[in-house]
Scaffold this motif. Sequence first.
Motif, mmCIF file in Angstrom:
data_model
loop_
_atom_site.group_PDB
_atom_site.id
_atom_site.type_symbol
_atom_site.label_atom_id
_atom_site.label_comp_id
_atom_site.label_asym_id
_atom_site.label_seq_id
_atom_site.Cartn_x
_atom_site.Cartn_y
_atom_site.Cartn_z
ATOM 1 N N TYR A 17 0.857 -1.190 0.000
ATOM 2 C CA TYR A 17 0.000 0.000 0.000
ATOM 3 C C TYR A 17 0.893 1.239 0.000
ATOM 4 C CZ TYR A 17 -2.904 3.714 1.934
ATOM 5 O OH TYR A 17 -3.553 4.896 2.142
ATOM 6 N N GLY A 18 0.704 2.077 -1.011
ATOM 7 C CA GLY A 18 1.455 3.326 -1.037
ATOM 8 C C GLY A 18 0.524 4.513 -0.880
ATOM 9 N N CYS A 19 -0.208 4.817 -1.952
ATOM 10 C CA CYS A 19 -1.059 6.019 -1.950
ATOM 11 C C CYS A 19 -2.540 5.699 -1.790
ATOM 12 C CB CYS A 19 -0.847 6.785 -3.254
ATOM 13 S SG CYS A 19 -1.359 5.833 -4.704
ATOM 14 N N GLY A 20 -2.964 4.534 -2.282
ATOM 15 C CA GLY A 20 -4.375 4.158 -2.219
ATOM 16 C C GLY A 20 -5.247 4.824 -3.275
ATOM 17 N N ILE A 21 -4.641 5.641 -4.138
ATOM 18 C CA ILE A 21 -5.438 6.365 -5.151
ATOM 19 C C ILE A 21 -4.863 6.184 -6.565
ATOM 20 C CG2 ILE A 21 -6.459 8.075 -3.608
ATOM 21 C CD1 ILE A 21 -4.162 10.009 -4.458
ATOM 22 N N ALA A 22 -4.239 5.041 -6.811
ATOM 23 C CA ALA A 22 -3.755 4.690 -8.154
ATOM 24 C C ALA A 22 -2.719 5.652 -8.716
ATOM 25 C CB ALA A 22 -4.934 4.547 -9.126
ATOM 26 N N GLN A 23 -1.893 6.211 -7.826
ATOM 27 C CA GLN A 23 -0.900 7.182 -8.286
ATOM 28 C C GLN A 23 0.551 6.709 -8.146
ATOM 29 O OE1 GLN A 23 -1.638 10.360 -9.679
ATOM 30 N NE2 GLN A 23 -3.590 9.307 -9.794
ATOM 31 N N CYS A 24 0.825 5.696 -7.336
ATOM 32 C CA CYS A 24 2.236 5.384 -7.041
ATOM 33 C C CYS A 24 2.712 4.057 -7.608
ATOM 34 C CB CYS A 24 2.481 5.417 -5.538
ATOM 35 S SG CYS A 24 1.827 3.975 -4.648
ATOM 36 N N GLY A 25 1.809 3.105 -7.833
ATOM 37 C CA GLY A 25 2.198 1.813 -8.410
ATOM 38 C C GLY A 25 2.668 0.771 -7.415
ATOM 39 N N ALA A 26 2.737 1.107 -6.128
ATOM 40 C CA ALA A 26 3.232 0.140 -5.139
ATOM 41 C C ALA A 26 2.379 -1.121 -5.077
ATOM 42 C CB ALA A 26 3.290 0.792 -3.757
ATOM 43 N N CYS A 27 1.099 -0.998 -5.413
ATOM 44 C CA CYS A 27 0.141 -2.099 -5.262
ATOM 45 C C CYS A 27 -0.061 -2.891 -6.549
ATOM 46 C CB CYS A 27 -1.194 -1.522 -4.826
ATOM 47 S SG CYS A 27 -1.912 -0.474 -6.134
ATOM 48 N N THR A 28 0.851 -2.742 -7.522
ATOM 49 C CA THR A 28 0.648 -3.360 -8.841
ATOM 50 C C THR A 28 0.631 -4.887 -8.779
ATOM 51 O OG1 THR A 28 1.722 -1.466 -9.872
ATOM 52 C CG2 THR A 28 1.519 -3.457 -11.214
ATOM 53 N N SER A 64 -3.990 -2.588 -7.674
ATOM 54 C CA SER A 64 -4.964 -3.320 -6.860
ATOM 55 C C SER A 64 -5.669 -2.441 -5.841
ATOM 56 C CB SER A 64 -4.292 -4.504 -6.166
ATOM 57 O OG SER A 64 -3.274 -4.067 -5.296
ATOM 58 N N CYS A 65 -5.131 -1.243 -5.557
ATOM 59 C CA CYS A 65 -5.791 -0.378 -4.567
ATOM 60 C C CYS A 65 -7.074 0.218 -5.116
ATOM 61 C CB CYS A 65 -4.842 0.732 -4.104
ATOM 62 S SG CYS A 65 -4.465 1.979 -5.353
ATOM 63 N N GLN A 66 -7.243 0.172 -6.435
ATOM 64 C CA GLN A 66 -8.447 0.727 -7.051
ATOM 65 C C GLN A 66 -9.206 -0.346 -7.828
ATOM 66 O OE1 GLN A 66 -9.700 4.151 -7.099
ATOM 67 N NE2 GLN A 66 -8.475 4.104 -5.240
HETATM 68 S S1 FES Z 1 -1.216 2.152 -3.549
HETATM 69 FE FE1 FES Z 1 -0.445 3.698 -4.882
HETATM 70 S S2 FES Z 1 -1.189 3.060 -6.837
HETATM 71 FE FE2 FES Z 1 -2.110 1.703 -5.448
#
Ligand code: FES
Length: 151
Positions: free
Chosen positions: A38-49, A59-61
């Motif tokens: 989990y990075g940003c939770g709003i599809a902006q950082c890519g950590a949850c790919t 996957s956060c969105q």
């Molecule tokens: S947590 Fe940052 S894009 Fe999903």
Amino acid sequence: MATFNLKINGKSRTVDVDPATPMLWVLRDHLDLPGTKYGCGIAQCGACTIHLEGNAVRSCQLPVSSVGKSAVTTIEGLSEKADHPVQKAWLEHDVAQCGYCQTGQIMTAAALLKRNPNPTDEEIEAQMSGNICRCGTYVKIKEAVKSAAKK
Ligand code: FES
Ligand code: FES
């Protein structure tokens, strides 16, 4: 709550969750697959790919209700022994610093090379640009993707 039968890393898994629950939390909290971050939770950082039918998605969105029978792959299922060409290249080039963003980076790179085995520098930059690294490992990421593409 509702029951979902999912295909995760080649196995059938069942969860009973709110249909709006993002896959990130289904994986981490319900299926004990904490490699997806989990990075940003709003599809902006890519950590949850993760991969959905081989495509890199955030996957956060991604509500669990939208996944259906599509094959989901997480970093835990990318290869049997952490020996995917991208993972090997990451080790060869000593890419990771704190490591937090690296799952997402690797999943994005693996999807890119599956779709385009010989990307140009520009294509690598374009595809990887959505994955943020606060440690600034971008130069090594690019080297590693190029190296993995040759294998
Ligand atoms: S947590 Fe940052 S894009 Fe999903
Ligand atoms: S290695 Fe630290 S955030 Fe990318």
